[in-house]
Design an enzyme around this catalytic site. Structure first.
Site, PDB file in Angstrom:
ATOM      1  N   THR A  48      40.084  27.068  27.173  1.00 51.87           N
ATOM      2  CA  THR A  48      40.181  27.150  28.385  1.00 51.87           C
ATOM      3  C   THR A  48      40.165  28.545  29.183  1.00 51.87           C
ATOM      4  O   THR A  48      39.200  28.855  30.183  1.00 51.87           O
ATOM      5  CB  THR A  48      41.665  26.455  28.935  1.00 51.87           C
ATOM      6  OG1 THR A  48      41.718  25.310  28.795  1.00 51.87           O
ATOM      7  CG2 THR A  48      41.528  26.652  30.731  1.00 51.87           C
ATOM      8  N   TYR A 111      39.889  14.194  34.224  1.00 49.27           N
ATOM      9  CA  TYR A 111      39.262  13.688  35.369  1.00 49.27           C
ATOM     10  C   TYR A 111      39.325  11.845  35.439  1.00 49.27           C
ATOM     11  O   TYR A 111      39.789  11.456  36.347  1.00 49.27           O
ATOM     12  CB  TYR A 111      37.921  13.810  35.455  1.00 49.27           C
ATOM     13  CG  TYR A 111      37.097  13.298  36.687  1.00 49.27           C
ATOM     14  CD1 TYR A 111      37.443  13.801  38.004  1.00 49.27           C
ATOM     15  CD2 TYR A 111      36.293  12.293  36.633  1.00 49.27           C
ATOM     16  CE1 TYR A 111      36.894  13.144  39.113  1.00 49.27           C
ATOM     17  CE2 TYR A 111      35.531  11.696  37.507  1.00 49.27           C
ATOM     18  CZ  TYR A 111      35.804  12.295  38.989  1.00 49.27           C
ATOM     19  OH  TYR A 111      35.232  11.723  39.932  1.00 49.27           O
TER      20      TYR A 111
END
Length: 295
Positions: A48, A111
């Site tokens: 990340t 998601y």
């Protein structure tokens, strides 16, 4: 069960960019040498904090090769390998080049928000696709789904090469539940700099740290003091950087730590869209705080 070698201070490595947006490999070399020479225990690359979704395949390969070269076997290397398409991750693990890599960090699918059974089957498939150690990464604030403690413990017992979890749920109660119920050889790592002190006190074995990019010596000393039971000295270091912890994330990650590294003279203050640098007011406060801390 495979042994976890990712303990102490892990660096969630940033990707420096030049002013025109290209990967700044020279700055990356300097940053790596600084971290290796100042207390880092392992490196976590292409995850990340490295803005990995904005990197090309060629850039990711070159970064991996550079890190392996500069590290030269001194520290274990953990590489990000996750996503929300299980089959694609399995294929990457089976066909990709992982030379010089010691383990993979795999984030919860984002998601599509799978159930706990879906998360279990996803990580079980990933673990079955590789012989390398696997570190789970739970960060509900980014993925929209929480890997619950009971699912983490189930994976730890059922998949012998799942050796640890980077916990960034923000819940000390969840961390404590994992540590209480996990197999002996499964470890918890902090994924939140501000919670590393209490998490290590609860039994975590270290952290994959953002602030470690800039302050590896100080942050690794805090962890080592705790591991020796010297909690008062560790707490002083924790409290010294409390204000900086919050500034690092007020405008998103890695904008904060890139601003710190820029102020320290390591890198340009450049991110790739859709991420942007910190606001000017945040940058000014970071600069003031670094002066107060004599950094």
């Amino acid at each position: 069960m495979a042994r976890n070698i990712f303990k102490g201070l892990g660096i969630a490595l940033v990707t420096p960019f030049t002013s025109d947006g290209a990967v700044d490999y020279d700055s990356l070399k300097r940053l790596l040498r600084y971290q290796i020479d100042n207390g880092a225990d392992f490196l976590c690359i292409l995850a990340t904090t490295g803005e990995t979704p904005t990197l090309t395949a060629d850039e990711k390969q070159r970064i991996k090769e550079l890190v392996v070269e500069i590290n030269n076997g001194r520290l274990p290397i953990l590489i990000g390998c996750g996503g929300n398409n299980t089959a694609a991750i399995v294929e990457e693990l089976q066909t990709g080049d992982f030379s010089g890599i010691d383990g993979i960090l795999s984030v919860c699918p984002y998601y599509n928000k799978p159930s706990q059974e879906g998360l279990y089957q996803h990580f079980k498939a990933i673990a079955s696709a590789t012989k390398m150690p696997v570190v789970l990464y739970n960060v509900p604030g980014r993925t929209g789904i929480n890997l619950k403690a009971e699912t983490t413990v189930r994976l730890a017992y059922d998949c012998k090469n799942i050796v640890a979890i980077k916990e960034a749920s923000g819940s000390l109660e969840q961390v404590d539940e994992i540590i209480k119920n996990k197999p002996r050889d499964f470890d918890v790592l902090s994924g939140d700099d501000a919670l590393t002190y209490p998490m290590v006190a609860c039994g975590a074995v270290g952290a994959i740290s953002v602030i470690g990019n800039a302050l590896p010596r100080e942050f690794s000393r805090m962890i080592r003091l705790e591991q020796k039971g010297e909690f008062e000295g560790a707490r002083k270091i924790h409290h010294k950087f409390t204000d900086l912890f919050s500034l690092l994330f007020v405008d998103g990650n890695p904008a904060g730590v890139k601003a710190v590294l820029h102020e320290m003279g390591f890198i340009e203050n450049v991110l790739r869209l859709p991420l942007v640098p910190t606001r000017l007011t945040t940058l000014q406060r970071i600069s003031e705080l670094l002066k107060e801390l004599k950094i």
